[in-house]
Design an enzyme around this catalytic site. Structure first.
Site, PDB file in Angstrom:
ATOM      1  N   ARG A   1      -7.872  50.019  21.208  1.00 46.69           N
ATOM      2  CA  ARG A   1      -6.349  50.380  21.497  1.00 46.69           C
ATOM      3  C   ARG A   1      -5.932  49.916  22.390  1.00 46.69           C
ATOM      4  NH1 ARG A   1      -8.191  52.215  17.741  1.00 46.69           N
ATOM      5  NH2 ARG A   1      -8.444  54.245  16.899  1.00 46.69           N
TER       6      ARG A   1
ATOM      7  N   SER B   1      -2.100  60.885  18.297  1.00 50.44           N
ATOM      8  CA  SER B   1      -3.021  61.034  19.290  1.00 50.44           C
ATOM      9  C   SER B   1      -2.691  60.618  20.447  1.00 50.44           C
ATOM     10  CB  SER B   1      -4.262  60.196  18.838  1.00 50.44           C
ATOM     11  OG  SER B   1      -4.954  60.574  17.709  1.00 50.44           O
TER      12      SER B   1
ATOM     13  N   GLU C   1      -3.154  57.126  25.110  1.00 52.22           N
ATOM     14  CA  GLU C   1      -2.749  56.250  23.945  1.00 52.22           C
ATOM     15  C   GLU C   1      -1.484  55.865  24.215  1.00 52.22           C
ATOM     16  OE1 GLU C   1      -3.963  56.211  19.906  1.00 52.22           O
ATOM     17  OE2 GLU C   1      -5.822  56.833  20.197  1.00 52.22           O
TER      18      GLU C   1
END
Length: 339
Positions: A165, A239, A335
């Site tokens: 990520r 998320s 994130e």
């Protein structure tokens, strides 16, 4: 000609549905618009917020600068051979729409990334991933305009320095470029990734006898819809936290104390632990605090039930991080980007 709007609500531009205000907003439709944008008097003096689909963003306050909505569209085949096809998409293309286009054409490699919200241009910034696949696996190159000079630059896979990520656009060159297009190298003969998560089980439940790109995509969509709330119904950014990667020795120690703790071996020294499990063990799943909370089906997802403030969601995230660290000795990282 660019139209600059003043004091604009950003509620329609972020999937959390946070009603923050931007001092200025402009929408760019093509690369010429980007060049015009960079000639504006306040382009290099005001803070700039680049908006894609707004699905990886938490607005914690009003934005006292220039918000730029990227709308560059278009999908084209650049070249192909017997085994691969190179496809370029405009940064403003809807990500899931682009994936569905590739599935329809029989181009393999992105089917596991179906139904991820956001735009094509934002995908490499985050190195989005799901069910054992990441953008870096099929990414070929992207084109981006440097804000300081207006020059176009090409970033190869290596240039992007992809991580979990993560990419160079979240680190060394953060805020320095506007991505205009992204190119992928997709396969004509698929190699399926179905061992991660519930894909194989879902395919069996669907009665799939022979694997296909479409079947894998449909299985992923079915799983995501069962676990994740639709931002059109409940404000969220998917998320919120990354799955932490911890030393294998730490995982083994935790396993003694918490025998049920799940883990996925990355290599000989590293294990990935599901952040959702850690959060759920602390009792956060389904907790509601007025107009915000933690989703009832997925502890990884923080939600805005309507009228919630970004600053309150940020504070909830901090409390979750602190509680997980206190119990497990693991610091969760987000994130989602805070603005």
């Amino acid at each position: 000609m660019l139209t600059i709007q003043s004091n604009v609500s950003l509620k329609p531009y972020n999937t959390f549905g946070i009603d923050a205000t931007a001092r200025y907003l402009v929408e760019v439709e093509n690369e010429e618009d980007i060049q015009t944008l960079l000639q504006l008097p306040n382009a290099h003096t005001s803070p700039m917020l680049i908006l894609g689909g707004g699905s990886n963003l938490l607005l914690t306050q009003d934005f006292n600068g220039l918000a730029v909505k990227i709308n560059l569209k278009g999908i084209q085949v650049v070249k192909e051979d017997q085994e691969h096809v190179w496809v370029r998409a405009g940064a403003g293309e809807n990500w899931h729409g682009f994936v569905m286009h590739c599935v329809e054409k029989g181009w393999a490699g992105l089917e596991n990334l179906s139904l991820i919200p956001g735009t094509v241009g934002a995908a490499p910034m985050q190195n989005i991933g799901a069910y054992g696949v990441e953008i870096k696996d099929t990414f070929d190159r992207l084109e981006a305009v440097q804000l300081a000079t207006g020059e176009k630059h090409i970033f190869t896979n290596a240039d992007c320095r992809f991580g979990y990520r993560d990419s160079v656009f979240k680190n060394e060159v953060k805020g320095q470029y506007i991505i205009s297009s992204v190119q992928f190298k997709l396969a004509k003969q698929p190699t399926f990734q179905v061992s991660y998560g519930d894909i194989q089980t879902t395919l069996t439940q669907m009665g799939v006898k022979e694997l296909s790109i479409r079947a894998v995509s449909e299985a992923v969509i079915k799983i995501r819809r069962s676990k994740l709330p639709d931002p059109a119904e409940i404000g969220n950014a998917g998320s919120f936290f990354k799955n932490p990667e911890i030393p294998a020795s730490q995982y083994e120690a935790l396993k003694i104390q918490y025998p049920a703790i799940p883990g996925y071996v990355i290599n000989d020294t590293t294990v990935k632990v599901p952040a959702g499990w850690l959060i759920e063990q602390n009792g956060w799943k389904g907790k509601r605090f007025g107009s915000i909370g933690v989703h009832t089906r997925q502890a990884l997802v923080l939600v805005n039930y309507g009228g919630g403030k970004g600053a309150d969601i940020q504070q909830l995230a901090y409390k979750i991080q602190n509680s997980v660290e206190e119990q497990f000795g693991i610091r969760l990282h987000t994130e989602v980007n805070f603005v």
